[in-house]
Design a protein around this motif. Structure first.
Motif, PDB file in Angstrom:
ATOM      1  N   ALA A 229     -11.000 -13.060  25.677  1.00  0.00           N
ATOM      2  CA  ALA A 229      -9.740 -12.891  24.956  1.00  0.00           C
ATOM      3  C   ALA A 229      -9.415 -14.173  24.197  1.00  0.00           C
ATOM      4  CB  ALA A 229      -8.617 -12.545  25.926  1.00  0.00           C
ATOM      5  N   MET A 230      -9.724 -15.280  24.829  1.00  0.00           N
ATOM      6  CA  MET A 230      -9.503 -16.588  24.207  1.00  0.00           C
ATOM      7  C   MET A 230     -10.327 -16.714  22.932  1.00  0.00           C
ATOM      8  SD  MET A 230      -7.581 -19.032  25.141  1.00  0.00           S
ATOM      9  CE  MET A 230      -7.208 -20.420  24.055  1.00  0.00           C
ATOM     10  N   VAL A 231     -11.586 -16.335  23.023  1.00  0.00           N
ATOM     11  CA  VAL A 231     -12.460 -16.375  21.857  1.00  0.00           C
ATOM     12  C   VAL A 231     -11.876 -15.503  20.751  1.00  0.00           C
ATOM     13  CG1 VAL A 231     -14.720 -15.681  20.955  1.00  0.00           C
ATOM     14  CG2 VAL A 231     -14.567 -16.872  23.140  1.00  0.00           C
ATOM     15  N   GLY A 232     -11.419 -14.334  21.132  1.00  0.00           N
ATOM     16  CA  GLY A 232     -10.821 -13.435  20.161  1.00  0.00           C
ATOM     17  C   GLY A 232      -9.646 -14.080  19.454  1.00  0.00           C
ATOM     18  N   MET A 233      -8.842 -14.769  20.244  1.00  0.00           N
ATOM     19  CA  MET A 233      -7.663 -15.424  19.690  1.00  0.00           C
ATOM     20  C   MET A 233      -8.054 -16.547  18.739  1.00  0.00           C
ATOM     21  SD  MET A 233      -4.434 -17.044  21.610  1.00  0.00           S
ATOM     22  CE  MET A 233      -4.484 -18.795  21.906  1.00  0.00           C
ATOM     23  N   LEU A 234      -8.959 -17.398  19.186  1.00  0.00           N
ATOM     24  CA  LEU A 234      -9.374 -18.529  18.357  1.00  0.00           C
ATOM     25  C   LEU A 234     -10.060 -18.056  17.083  1.00  0.00           C
ATOM     26  CD1 LEU A 234     -10.782 -21.003  21.026  1.00  0.00           C
ATOM     27  CD2 LEU A 234      -8.618 -21.126  19.797  1.00  0.00           C
ATOM     28  N   GLY A 235     -10.740 -16.927  17.189  1.00  0.00           N
ATOM     29  CA  GLY A 235     -11.479 -16.446  16.046  1.00  0.00           C
ATOM     30  C   GLY A 235     -10.628 -15.749  15.017  1.00  0.00           C
ATOM     31  N   ALA A 236      -9.454 -15.291  15.401  1.00  0.00           N
ATOM     32  CA  ALA A 236      -8.757 -14.404  14.474  1.00  0.00           C
ATOM     33  C   ALA A 236      -7.279 -14.695  14.218  1.00  0.00           C
ATOM     34  CB  ALA A 236      -8.902 -12.966  14.965  1.00  0.00           C
ATOM     35  N   LEU A 237      -6.643 -15.504  15.045  1.00  0.00           N
ATOM     36  CA  LEU A 237      -5.201 -15.672  14.863  1.00  0.00           C
ATOM     37  C   LEU A 237      -4.800 -16.925  14.099  1.00  0.00           C
ATOM     38  CD1 LEU A 237      -3.622 -14.467  18.201  1.00  0.00           C
ATOM     39  CD2 LEU A 237      -4.353 -13.178  16.206  1.00  0.00           C
ATOM     40  N   SER A 238      -3.686 -16.829  13.405  1.00  0.00           N
ATOM     41  CA  SER A 238      -3.134 -17.977  12.688  1.00  0.00           C
ATOM     42  C   SER A 238      -2.485 -18.928  13.682  1.00  0.00           C
ATOM     43  CB  SER A 238      -2.068 -17.504  11.712  1.00  0.00           C
ATOM     44  OG  SER A 238      -0.947 -17.036  12.420  1.00  0.00           O
ATOM     45  N   ALA A 239      -2.185 -20.114  13.224  1.00  0.00           N
ATOM     46  CA  ALA A 239      -1.555 -21.122  14.081  1.00  0.00           C
ATOM     47  C   ALA A 239      -0.267 -20.580  14.701  1.00  0.00           C
ATOM     48  CB  ALA A 239      -1.259 -22.381  13.281  1.00  0.00           C
ATOM     49  N   GLU A 240       0.563 -19.962  13.865  1.00  0.00           N
ATOM     50  CA  GLU A 240       1.825 -19.437  14.391  1.00  0.00           C
ATOM     51  C   GLU A 240       1.587 -18.403  15.487  1.00  0.00           C
ATOM     52  OE1 GLU A 240       2.615 -18.459  10.568  1.00  0.00           O
ATOM     53  OE2 GLU A 240       4.236 -19.892  10.212  1.00  0.00           O
ATOM     54  N   ALA A 241       0.655 -17.506  15.219  1.00  0.00           N
ATOM     55  CA  ALA A 241       0.368 -16.455  16.193  1.00  0.00           C
ATOM     56  C   ALA A 241      -0.160 -17.044  17.487  1.00  0.00           C
ATOM     57  CB  ALA A 241      -0.628 -15.463  15.605  1.00  0.00           C
ATOM     58  N   ARG A 242      -0.974 -18.079  17.391  1.00  0.00           N
ATOM     59  CA  ARG A 242      -1.522 -18.686  18.604  1.00  0.00           C
ATOM     60  C   ARG A 242      -0.427 -19.311  19.442  1.00  0.00           C
ATOM     61  NH1 ARG A 242      -7.064 -21.732  16.421  1.00  0.00           N
ATOM     62  NH2 ARG A 242      -7.495 -20.133  14.861  1.00  0.00           N
ATOM     63  N   VAL A 243       0.436 -20.059  18.798  1.00  0.00           N
ATOM     64  CA  VAL A 243       1.506 -20.710  19.541  1.00  0.00           C
ATOM     65  C   VAL A 243       2.435 -19.662  20.154  1.00  0.00           C
ATOM     66  CG1 VAL A 243       3.488 -22.247  19.393  1.00  0.00           C
ATOM     67  CG2 VAL A 243       1.404 -22.802  18.141  1.00  0.00           C
ATOM     68  N   ALA A 244       2.733 -18.641  19.381  1.00  0.00           N
ATOM     69  CA  ALA A 244       3.600 -17.581  19.886  1.00  0.00           C
ATOM     70  C   ALA A 244       2.968 -16.930  21.115  1.00  0.00           C
ATOM     71  CB  ALA A 244       3.841 -16.533  18.802  1.00  0.00           C
ATOM     72  N   ARG A 245       1.696 -16.617  21.004  1.00  0.00           N
ATOM     73  CA  ARG A 245       1.032 -15.957  22.114  1.00  0.00           C
ATOM     74  C   ARG A 245       0.977 -16.877  23.333  1.00  0.00           C
ATOM     75  NH1 ARG A 245      -4.194 -12.105  21.642  1.00  0.00           N
ATOM     76  NH2 ARG A 245      -2.773 -11.152  20.144  1.00  0.00           N
ATOM     77  N   PHE A 246       0.799 -18.143  23.081  1.00  0.00           N
ATOM     78  CA  PHE A 246       0.768 -19.126  24.155  1.00  0.00           C
ATOM     79  C   PHE A 246       2.088 -19.091  24.931  1.00  0.00           C
ATOM     80  CE2 PHE A 246       1.674 -23.609  25.439  1.00  0.00           C
ATOM     81  CZ  PHE A 246       0.686 -23.740  26.397  1.00  0.00           C
ATOM     82  N   LEU A 247       3.183 -19.064  24.190  1.00  0.00           N
ATOM     83  CA  LEU A 247       4.498 -19.032  24.829  1.00  0.00           C
ATOM     84  C   LEU A 247       4.700 -17.742  25.613  1.00  0.00           C
ATOM     85  CD1 LEU A 247       6.710 -20.519  21.966  1.00  0.00           C
ATOM     86  CD2 LEU A 247       5.980 -21.637  24.082  1.00  0.00           C
ATOM     87  N   VAL A 248       4.297 -16.635  25.024  1.00  0.00           N
ATOM     88  CA  VAL A 248       4.451 -15.350  25.693  1.00  0.00           C
ATOM     89  C   VAL A 248       3.650 -15.332  26.999  1.00  0.00           C
ATOM     90  CG1 VAL A 248       3.960 -12.878  25.556  1.00  0.00           C
ATOM     91  CG2 VAL A 248       4.906 -14.074  23.574  1.00  0.00           C
ATOM     92  N   THR A 249       2.435 -15.847  26.916  1.00  0.00           N
ATOM     93  CA  THR A 249       1.586 -15.877  28.102  1.00  0.00           C
ATOM     94  C   THR A 249       2.212 -16.736  29.198  1.00  0.00           C
ATOM     95  OG1 THR A 249      -0.361 -15.654  26.702  1.00  0.00           O
ATOM     96  CG2 THR A 249      -0.728 -16.397  28.965  1.00  0.00           C
ATOM     97  N   LEU A 250       2.704 -17.890  28.812  1.00  0.00           N
ATOM     98  CA  LEU A 250       3.354 -18.758  29.786  1.00  0.00           C
ATOM     99  C   LEU A 250       4.537 -18.045  30.416  1.00  0.00           C
ATOM    100  CD1 LEU A 250       3.609 -22.437  28.509  1.00  0.00           C
ATOM    101  CD2 LEU A 250       2.276 -21.497  30.386  1.00  0.00           C
TER     102      LEU A 250
END
Lengths: 277, 277
Positions: A166-187
């Motif tokens: 899932a991490m690979v998927g995220m790094l491969g396809a998401l924008s910076a904003e989306a990554r940070v947002a997802r990081f917060l949601v996961t936390l």
DNA sequence: CGCGAGATTGACTCGGGTCAATAGTAGTGG
DNA sequence: CCACTACTATTGACCCGAGTCAATCTCGCG
């Protein structure tokens, strides 16, 4: 205390220890956990083993900053996080750190050491930590007579793999904003499932570590958090995060993702970032 | 035939089948492999099992384009690639594909299905393939009586995890050029270890698939290959790759890596890309 | 109180994504 | 055998997201 997690320095150990007495038992100065405690921690249906009360696993404590294991060190056991926060990192040939994960309560450490019998990553305590030691030999031996435990091991390994994918998927396809947002949601989710507040929490890691984890620079992380703060999705203050609009964070879409087949891609991200709900 | 791998269309099946007779045995129209065959394929020290000649695992054939398993499908077995090339992909909520790996001979498929009992990725044959079916139940039962097999399973799972971690490290820290270079080096190594030429080979996947795998666009992949071609590191022609300077590819350094602590970072990449040797 | 680590912001740059036109290849069927 | 079609690959022009560099600012700690 309204703090959602164990924080700061001195008082911690006491909180840690008294709270962990529920799951572990004090024994010659350290703590011990039974198989049942461990299964609970891993969210695995408990395996009724006849003599499970005799099977105790020792706890180990690490202070903030200490290394649990380093790259290349001989592997002999896994660890389960009983309390505290850590990071695992890879170190490349030029000494750069790449953060792989931020293990916390219920997470498992050391799986990457199984195949080569050497840990291939490094685990560092970000706060004082209490870990349960799982000698791998002991574990597998035990698993041989307890099918459910065997399954549990396979499950945990596979689960780690899926997480990494899932991490690979995220790094491969998401924008910076989306990554940070997802990081917060996961936390937020993680804290919720640990019984803490999902709306208000403290980051245990630096912007630099978050950036490394997400494949971004610390400046981009900082700016993105500020931007989210700006539009009211969250309130940030240094390491303190308050989530004001979880849905918006969850709905943050990837930028029209390049290798996207679908034709829809006209909407600007700025608009999508914080939908008019 | 100088071809380094099985190629083209019709003649393949024959080559495939006749060559696989070495490791498998024909049996009621399909092929079967013993545990030893499988251990060899996985580069795992063979486990002498008394009755190993009775333990045969069935092969399954897939034609180019066919799916081995899809996301959400019930999990019941792993697969080992005996011959052929595949891709595994994740599909996000908008239907975008994210390529996770390009399994080939000796690789294992389906590990991500263990924990949820559902495959969490999709595997598609890029060429005609011959896979060995490993019913998971059968495998674990067997492992219970054969410690070495049990270890082999743990090893394989852990190895997959380490591979995935390396991927995360790459996506998180390397420039486009470095990713493509590393991709080529990895392929070269794989082909070498399969007994093919490491200098001259055909890509089995599209630029789009490579891009997805590396977290880049197909245009960037194409441009980067052209650039490598330009400076003489490789010769590209559509799917054909000839590696002219493996060392240069290996030495391609990351761009001064942002979250890099070290001060050295003055050298331009252009210069480093193809060192004056 | 001052020091140092971490966080924030701004100004600037550029790697790589986007859009679009063109060309090479393969498979199909007349 | 050759057109016709559908992919796939290559290239160019353009531009924007995120990295780089650097100047504060904040906060905890000795």
């Amino acid at each position: 205390m309204l703090h959602t997690q164990i924080s700061k320095t001195k008082p911690i150990l006491q909180i840690l220890h008294s709270s962990s007495l529920a799951a572990g038992r004090q024994c010659q100065g350290r703590l011990w956990s039974s198989l049942k405690d461990i299964c609970d921690l891993l969210h695995i249906p408990f395996v009724a083993v006849c003599d499970d009360e005799d099977l105790l696993f020792q706890h180990v404590q690490f202070k903030a900053g200490q290394r649990v294991h380093t790259i290349g060190q001989a592997f002999d056991s896994l660890y389960i996080v009983h309390s505290g926060f850590l990071k695992t990192v890879l170190i490349d040939e030029y000494g750069n750190e790449q953060v792989l994960s931020f293990p916390m309560k219920g997470d498992i450490l050391g799986v990457d050491g199984i195949n080569s019998r050497l840990y291939s990553s490094e685990a560092v305590a970000l706060s004082d930590c209490d870990l349960i030691l799982l000698p791998f030999k002991k574990l597998t031996t035990l698993a041989r007579t307890h099918v459910e435990l065997e399954n549990a091991i396979y499950d945990v390994l596979s689960r780690e793999l899926v997480r990494e994918q899932a991490m690979v998927g995220m790094l491969g396809a998401l924008s910076a904003e989306a990554r940070v947002a997802r990081f917060l949601v996961t936390l937020s989710d993680r804290f919720a499932s640990m019984g803490y507040s999902s709306k208000f929490f403290n980051l245990r890691m630096t912007r630099h570590e978050i950036g490394s984890y997400l494949g971004l620079t610390l400046e981009t992380v900082s700016r993105t958090l500020s931007a989210f703060n700006e539009i009211g999705m969250i309130v940030v203050n240094q390491r303190t995060i308050e989530i004001k609009d979880l849905e918006a964070l969850k709905n943050l879409r990837r930028l029209p993702p390049s290798r996207n087949r679908s034709k829809q891609s006209k909407e600007k991200l700025a608009a999508v970032a914080y939908p008019v709900q």
